[in-house]
Scaffold this active site. Structure first.
Site, PDB file in Angstrom:
ATOM      1  N   LYS A   1      30.962  38.317  38.791  1.00 43.38           N
ATOM      2  CA  LYS A   1      29.745  37.626  39.243  1.00 43.38           C
ATOM      3  C   LYS A   1      28.567  38.582  39.346  1.00 43.38           C
ATOM      4  O   LYS A   1      27.436  38.189  39.117  1.00 43.38           O
ATOM      5  CB  LYS A   1      30.006  36.937  40.578  1.00 43.38           C
ATOM      6  CG  LYS A   1      30.652  35.575  40.398  1.00 43.38           C
ATOM      7  CD  LYS A   1      30.774  34.854  41.716  1.00 43.38           C
ATOM      8  CE  LYS A   1      31.854  35.498  42.537  1.00 43.38           C
ATOM      9  NZ  LYS A   1      32.122  34.830  43.794  1.00 43.38           N
TER      10      LYS A   1
ATOM     11  N   ARG B   1      44.296  39.225  37.226  1.00 39.53           N
ATOM     12  CA  ARG B   1      43.083  38.471  36.943  1.00 39.53           C
ATOM     13  C   ARG B   1      42.949  38.269  35.445  1.00 39.53           C
ATOM     14  O   ARG B   1      43.557  38.978  34.654  1.00 39.53           O
ATOM     15  CB  ARG B   1      41.856  39.168  37.526  1.00 39.53           C
ATOM     16  CG  ARG B   1      41.552  40.533  36.958  1.00 39.53           C
ATOM     17  CD  ARG B   1      40.487  41.262  37.772  1.00 39.53           C
ATOM     18  NE  ARG B   1      39.181  40.636  37.670  1.00 39.53           N
ATOM     19  CZ  ARG B   1      38.514  40.141  38.721  1.00 39.53           C
ATOM     20  NH1 ARG B   1      39.023  40.195  39.922  1.00 39.53           N
ATOM     21  NH2 ARG B   1      37.337  39.616  38.552  1.00 39.53           N
TER      22      ARG B   1
ATOM     23  N   GLU C   1      33.569  33.038  47.013  1.00 43.88           N
ATOM     24  CA  GLU C   1      32.415  33.469  47.770  1.00 43.88           C
ATOM     25  C   GLU C   1      31.199  32.852  47.074  1.00 43.88           C
ATOM     26  O   GLU C   1      31.026  33.025  45.868  1.00 43.88           O
ATOM     27  CB  GLU C   1      32.313  35.000  47.749  1.00 43.88           C
ATOM     28  CG  GLU C   1      31.179  35.475  48.617  1.00 43.88           C
ATOM     29  CD  GLU C   1      30.982  36.994  48.592  1.00 43.88           C
ATOM     30  OE1 GLU C   1      31.813  37.714  48.038  1.00 43.88           O
ATOM     31  OE2 GLU C   1      29.950  37.411  49.142  1.00 43.88           O
TER      32      GLU C   1
HETATM   33  P1  ATP Z   1      33.889  38.477  40.776  1.00 48.50           P
HETATM   34  O1  ATP Z   1      34.638  39.759  40.628  1.00 48.50           O
HETATM   35  O2  ATP Z   1      33.587  37.787  39.500  1.00 48.50           O
HETATM   36  O3  ATP Z   1      32.693  38.575  41.652  1.00 48.50           O
HETATM   37  P2  ATP Z   1      35.355  37.584  42.971  1.00 48.50           P
HETATM   38  O4  ATP Z   1      36.787  37.898  43.050  1.00 48.50           O
HETATM   39  O5  ATP Z   1      34.449  38.384  43.803  1.00 48.50           O
HETATM   40  O6  ATP Z   1      34.924  37.537  41.473  1.00 48.50           O
HETATM   41  P3  ATP Z   1      35.528  35.219  44.490  1.00 48.50           P
HETATM   42  O7  ATP Z   1      34.502  34.182  44.666  1.00 48.50           O
HETATM   43  O8  ATP Z   1      35.867  36.071  45.635  1.00 48.50           O
HETATM   44  O9  ATP Z   1      35.063  36.094  43.265  1.00 48.50           O
HETATM   45  O10 ATP Z   1      36.827  34.604  43.846  1.00 48.50           O
HETATM   46  C1  ATP Z   1      37.481  33.444  44.290  1.00 48.50           C
HETATM   47  C2  ATP Z   1      38.907  33.499  43.827  1.00 48.50           C
HETATM   48  O11 ATP Z   1      38.948  33.599  42.405  1.00 48.50           O
HETATM   49  C3  ATP Z   1      39.607  34.722  44.380  1.00 48.50           C
HETATM   50  O12 ATP Z   1      40.880  34.326  44.848  1.00 48.50           O
HETATM   51  C4  ATP Z   1      39.710  35.644  43.206  1.00 48.50           C
HETATM   52  O13 ATP Z   1      40.844  36.457  43.288  1.00 48.50           O
HETATM   53  C5  ATP Z   1      39.781  34.666  42.022  1.00 48.50           C
HETATM   54  N1  ATP Z   1      39.284  35.295  40.801  1.00 48.50           N
HETATM   55  C6  ATP Z   1      38.091  35.906  40.626  1.00 48.50           C
HETATM   56  N2  ATP Z   1      37.978  36.412  39.389  1.00 48.50           N
HETATM   57  C7  ATP Z   1      39.139  36.112  38.747  1.00 48.50           C
HETATM   58  C8  ATP Z   1      39.652  36.373  37.433  1.00 48.50           C
HETATM   59  N3  ATP Z   1      38.952  37.045  36.521  1.00 48.50           N
HETATM   60  N4  ATP Z   1      40.887  35.901  37.129  1.00 48.50           N
HETATM   61  C9  ATP Z   1      41.607  35.218  38.036  1.00 48.50           C
HETATM   62  N5  ATP Z   1      41.186  34.942  39.286  1.00 48.50           N
HETATM   63  C10 ATP Z   1      39.974  35.389  39.644  1.00 48.50           C
HETATM   64 MG    MG Z   2      35.507  38.426  45.899  1.00 46.19          MG
END
Ligand code: ATP
Ligand code: MG
Length: 567
Positions: A279, A269, A43
């Site tokens: 984020k 994760r 995102e």
């Molecule tokens: P955040 O919690 O940091 O905002 P998010 O999951 O909202 O992260 P996205 O941009 O939606 O961020 O993530 C893109 C991809 O990266 C998704 O498939 C998510 O599952 C993966 N991802 C995000 N954080 C991690 C992590 N700490 N370890 C492994 N994969 C991750």
């Molecule tokens: Mg997300």
């Protein structure tokens, strides 16, 4: 979760098998799939962090290994938080990490028209309705884990009325929050995600790609699986918090005329000690001025790690070592440092830099004399060649390499002691010069001309070899030393301010570095100090270096867990 517990059997190994790769191999062998198509779906509401690197390496990695393809798809369904700056930064970061999406750059917003048509399809088949309740009312009626939710009074609206209202929502006739479109599934479901989830909300906001064309935006759940289906994704890999969304993901695929049936799989994760991988928190760190920018070298963002000098190979190596599993754990930051040293040890040339200079005057070295001494650029790589070091009567050594009253086992400079200057001579300290405040400002030493190159012809030994630079030839520079951003191994993400490390950055403004560093732009090892890289704040007048990582592990002292390869 145990700190330092590596997740998965691949920990410490470079072997590449994990449960995801096993599933894919089985699907191909059983001909359930003829090709592997994955996607990385960020995102664009912030910069990527090292947790994302795990997801990127997994998605692009398996596609590469199984001869398939991986798409980069921006999950751009929330225009209030998303910006073009983030889209550009994410692309740059994925490329830097070493991956290429080729022609497969996509956006959930590319599918807004199709998603809208599918929403109408659900309405027409009696599986979606427009709800006029407020957000609070809906929340109050959603129920709990132990209690069923209550049906909305608008749940039995007729298809025609729903269609009409939904089209008018799109046309912008209603205010933000006035109505939503919900799936009609089951308000009593044990899985809260199936209690008539929201599919569309009214949001009159400018979208980076579609501008003001839309007044309604799909939810993550309604957009994600269908985008996967449109793109022919076979294995949709996401983190464990989406496990409870899988039934909904499958419900949409079962109830819509989608062109393909992807499957979702969840993995743990990445969590790392001494930092926060979210984020939302990282955005607050930047906006609140706790760090200077998204690429502040203390940040766990890919931009920050890059600026700190971390090579992309190290991140790929790190991700391989921690492996992929289904159980959450917190990986010790020392593991990352280990992977950084592994790469830099073989690639970084050696140079000398004195970070906290103390002047040494070599009294028996002729004032008018200078010499050029040869130094090796890399001890294990002859091809890296040699360079010339300027040597003269005045040099700088590290302040820490001198003790007026040496502690037990301190073998470096102290009154009367003899040490080796790397590539140069043996010197002996004869006298200490102090200022009015009693601080040592200079050492007076003598050298032994017979020890040129660092060995005594009479075979006498010294116990310490010091790095140094020539006072006449050295260049002044600033060096920034980074420590953990948080002072606790497990900072509180919801209230992080109190856990920030006030000593996360140390600026050494008066360093003296070898002149050859002026033209050397690659990552470098400052002998005995660590690995460094030139910062983008450097100007022709002032060089600035970042310490990427020290030479030795310091985290394991705190957590008690040692990275692989350390006894
Ligand atoms: P955040 O919690 O940091 O905002 P998010 O999951 O909202 O992260 P996205 O941009 O939606 O961020 O993530 C893109 C991809 O990266 C998704 O498939 C998510 O599952 C993966 N991802 C995000 N954080 C991690 C992590 N700490 N370890 C492994 N994969 C991750
Ligand atoms: Mg997300």
């Amino acid at each position: 979760m145990a700190i330092g517990e590596a997740s998965g059997e691949a920990a410490g190994e470079t072997a590449g098998r994990d449960f995801i790769r096993d599933i894919i191999a089985d699907d191909l062998a059983a001909k359930r799939r003829s090709k592997v198509v994955t996607r990385f779906p960020p995102e664009p509401n912030g910069y990527l962090h090292i947790g994302h690197a795990k997801s990127i390496c997994l998605n692009f990695g398996v596609a590469e290994e199984f001869g398939g393809q991986c798409h980069l798809r921006f999950d751009d369904t929330n225009p209030t938080k998303e910006e073009q700056e983030y889209i550009d930064a994410i692309k740059a970061d994925v490329r830097w990490l070493g991956f290429d999406w080729g022609a497969h750059l996509h956006h959930a917003s590319d599918y807004f028209e199709q998603l809208f048509a599918w929403a109408e399809h659900l309405i027409q088949s009696g599986k979606a309705y427009v709800d006029d309740q407020s957000q609070d009312e809906m929340r109050a009626k959603r129920g709990t884990l132990t209690e069923a939710g209550q049906n909305s009074p608008f749940r039995e609206r007729k298809v025609e009325e729903n269609l009409d209202l939904f089209r008018r929502m799109r046309a912008g006739e209603f205010d933000n929050g006035a109505r939503v479109l919900r799936a009609k599934i089951d308000m009593a479901s044990g899985n809260i995600n199936l209690r008539d989830p929201v599919l569309y909300r009214i949001l009159k906001a400018h979208h980076p790609r579609t501008g003001t064309a839309w007044s309604i935006y799909p939810s993550y759940d309604f957009a994600h699986g269908q985008s996967d289906a449109i793109e022919g994704i076979t294995h949709s890999l996401c983190t464990l918090e989406f496990e409870d969304h899988r039934p909904l993901y499958e419900w949409f695929l079962a109830n819509l005329p989608v062109p393909s049936k992807p499957r979702q799989y969840e993995f743990a994760r990445l969590n790392l000690t001494y930092t926060v991988l979210s984020k939302r928190v990282l955005t607050e760190l930047v906006r609140g001025g706790h760090v200077k920018s998204w690429d502040d070298p203390r940040m766990p963002t890919l931009a920050g790690l890059r600026r700190r000098g971390v090579p992309p190979e190290s991140l790929r190596d790190f991700v391989k070592r921690i492996g992929v599993s289904k159980s959450n754990s917190i990986v010790d930051m020392g593991m990352l440092d280990f992977s950084i040293r592994e790469v830099l040890n073989t690639t970084a040339q050696r140079r000398m830099a004195v970070l906290r200079p103390l002047k040494v005057v070599i009294e028996n070295y002729p004032e008018s004399k200078t010499e050029e001494l040869e130094a090796v650029n890399h001890p294990e790589n002859e091809a890296a060649g040699t360079r010339k070091l300027h040597f003269g009567r005045e040099i700088y050594v590290e302040r820490d390499d001198f003790m007026e009253v040496p502690e037990k086992k301190f073998y470096r400079l102290s009154p009367g002691s003899e040490v080796r200057l790397r590539y140069a001579y043996f010197i002996t300290c004869r006298e200490i010069v102090k200022n009015a405040a009693g601080e040592v400002t200079e050492l007076r030493c003598i050298y032994d001309p017979a020890t040129k190159g660092g060995n005594a012809p009479d075979g006498r030994k010294v116990k310490a070899t010091l790095h140094w630079v020539s006072a006449a030839d050295a260049v002044k520079a600033e060096v920034r030393i980074f420590n953990q951003l948080f002072s606790k191994p497990d900072p509180d993400a919801s209230n992080f301010a109190g856990d920030l490390n006030p000593q996360s950055m140390e600026v050494l403004a008066d360093c003296q570095i070898e002149r050859s560093l002026v033209d050397y732009k690659a990552p470098v090892q400052f002998e005995r100090q660590g690995y460094f890289c030139r910062d983008i704040d450097s100007t022709p007048q002032k060089l600035v270096f970042n310490r990427t990582v020290g030479l030795r592990d310091t985290y394991s002292k705190v957590s008690g867990v040692k990275p692989p390869g350390q006894k």
